[in-house]
Design a protein around this motif. Structure first.
Motif, PDB file in Angstrom:
ATOM      1  N   TYR A  92       0.837  -1.209   0.000  1.00  0.00           N
ATOM      2  CA  TYR A  92       0.000   0.000   0.000  1.00  0.00           C
ATOM      3  C   TYR A  92       0.866   1.250   0.000  1.00  0.00           C
ATOM      4  O   TYR A  92       0.584   2.214  -0.720  1.00  0.00           O
ATOM      5  N   ARG A  93       1.910   1.246   0.811  1.00  0.00           N
ATOM      6  CA  ARG A  93       2.814   2.400   0.839  1.00  0.00           C
ATOM      7  C   ARG A  93       3.403   2.663  -0.547  1.00  0.00           C
ATOM      8  O   ARG A  93       3.502   3.819  -0.987  1.00  0.00           O
ATOM      9  N   GLU A  94       3.795   1.599  -1.239  1.00  0.00           N
ATOM     10  CA  GLU A  94       4.402   1.758  -2.562  1.00  0.00           C
ATOM     11  C   GLU A  94       3.367   2.205  -3.590  1.00  0.00           C
ATOM     12  O   GLU A  94       3.679   2.968  -4.512  1.00  0.00           O
ATOM     13  N   MET A  95       2.117   1.753  -3.429  1.00  0.00           N
ATOM     14  CA  MET A  95       1.044   2.216  -4.318  1.00  0.00           C
ATOM     15  C   MET A  95       0.828   3.718  -4.158  1.00  0.00           C
ATOM     16  O   MET A  95       0.689   4.449  -5.146  1.00  0.00           O
ATOM     17  N   ILE A  96       0.787   4.167  -2.902  1.00  0.00           N
ATOM     18  CA  ILE A  96       0.595   5.591  -2.641  1.00  0.00           C
ATOM     19  C   ILE A  96       1.744   6.404  -3.228  1.00  0.00           C
ATOM     20  O   ILE A  96       1.546   7.464  -3.829  1.00  0.00           O
ATOM     21  N   GLU A  97       2.967   5.889  -3.073  1.00  0.00           N
ATOM     22  CA  GLU A  97       4.132   6.583  -3.620  1.00  0.00           C
ATOM     23  C   GLU A  97       4.047   6.676  -5.145  1.00  0.00           C
ATOM     24  O   GLU A  97       4.274   7.746  -5.732  1.00  0.00           O
ATOM     25  N   ALA A  98       3.712   5.559  -5.784  1.00  0.00           N
ATOM     26  CA  ALA A  98       3.609   5.550  -7.247  1.00  0.00           C
ATOM     27  C   ALA A  98       2.481   6.455  -7.715  1.00  0.00           C
ATOM     28  O   ALA A  98       2.627   7.216  -8.685  1.00  0.00           O
ATOM     29  N   ARG A  99       1.357   6.385  -7.026  1.00  0.00           N
ATOM     30  CA  ARG A  99       0.205   7.218  -7.368  1.00  0.00           C
ATOM     31  C   ARG A  99       0.563   8.695  -7.258  1.00  0.00           C
ATOM     32  O   ARG A  99       0.201   9.503  -8.118  1.00  0.00           O
ATOM     33  N   SER A 100       1.289   9.033  -6.215  1.00  0.00           N
ATOM     34  CA  SER A 100       1.687  10.424  -5.995  1.00  0.00           C
ATOM     35  C   SER A 100       2.600  10.926  -7.110  1.00  0.00           C
ATOM     36  O   SER A 100       2.448  12.045  -7.604  1.00  0.00           O
ATOM     37  N   MET A 101       3.531  10.075  -7.522  1.00  0.00           N
ATOM     38  CA  MET A 101       4.463  10.471  -8.578  1.00  0.00           C
ATOM     39  C   MET A 101       3.739  10.711  -9.897  1.00  0.00           C
ATOM     40  O   MET A 101       4.032  11.680 -10.614  1.00  0.00           O
ATOM     41  N   VAL A 102       2.776   9.847 -10.221  1.00  0.00           N
ATOM     42  CA  VAL A 102       2.049   9.981 -11.479  1.00  0.00           C
ATOM     43  C   VAL A 102       1.187  11.245 -11.468  1.00  0.00           C
ATOM     44  O   VAL A 102       1.210  12.043 -12.417  1.00  0.00           O
TER      45      VAL A 102
END
Length: 234
Positions: A92-102
């Motif tokens: 979940y943490r990595e999803m949030i990070e990826a989502r934020s970058m996009v």
């Protein structure tokens, strides 16, 4: 067929439901079951069980399950069928990070994006989705919120005219919701816990305030992560 994502079956000239439509309808219904938490992480089932449940043949069911596996929602279990994918807190943490970058990249591009009639039409539709999402979040209605939230972000992504980016972000958001739902369902009352800043974000974008939009998204991601981390710890 249950589910918020499925459309009515289309029919060919002979009046038969087309297999491709049935495949998508089953995939949508099962995705909704996972998002609603009715299909739990690690829960196993076979093609035959799903086919019997919906009263259809095995072929479109198998195709739908393979599609959901490719989207990261299911895992194929050798000689046993399929199971709902189990996401971890680190996932979940990595999803949030990826989502934020996009999304951050989208808002940077927005500064140089030419607005036209199409953008105004999309923003009008996104604003309606945002209002519905805000109402659902305020009421603590998670199922309704998820449906409108996914449509909100999907249409917002289309504002920038890159369908590949929109598809990627939509898939990532579905996965993030699947991961979050297992924790959020533990709360008996979700009122006051869910992010409800959709309309504020639309208004920031409508007036071209990329900085305010960026700050709202940072706040949104922080809110989501902090809530899921707290529930996971409990």
């Amino acid at each position: 067929m249950p589910g918020t994502g499925g459309a009515r079956p289309s029919r060919n000239g002979n009046g038969a439901v087309t297999r491709s439509t049935l495949r998508q309808q089953i995939a949508d219904a099962l995705r909704d079951e996972v998002l609603a938490g009715r299909l739990q992480p690690g829960q196993e089932f076979t093609v035959k069980e799903i086919a019997d449940q919906y009263g259809v043949s095995a072929t479109p069911v198998r195709e739908a399950l393979v599609d959901l596996s490719a989207q990261g929602l299911l895992d194929a279990v050798q000689h046993r069928g399929f199971q709902v994918h189990e996401y971890s807190l680190d996932d979940y943490r990595e999803m949030i990070e990826a989502r934020s970058m996009v999304v951050d990249g989208i808002f940077r591009a927005e500064k140089e994006h030419d607005r036209g009639p199409r953008a105004a039409t999309i923003l009008t539709s996104v604003r309606r989705r945002g209002e519905e999402a805000r109402r659902a979040a305020t009421a603590g209605d998670l199922t309704i919120l998820i449906g409108y939230d996914l449509r909100f972000w999907r249409e917002l992504s289309e504002l920038f005219g890159n369908p590949y980016l929109a598809d990627f972000l939509h898939r990532l958001r579905v996965q993030a919701w699947v991961c979050a739902v297992q924790h959020l369902r533990r709360l008996p009352d979700l009122r006051g816990h869910l992010w409800a800043g959709h309309t504020e974000l639309v208004e920031a974008l409508a007036r071209g305030d990329a900085k305010a939009a960026h700050e709202l998204v940072i706040g949104y991601n922080h809110h989501c992560l902090a809530l899921v981390e707290r529930l996971a710890a409990e």
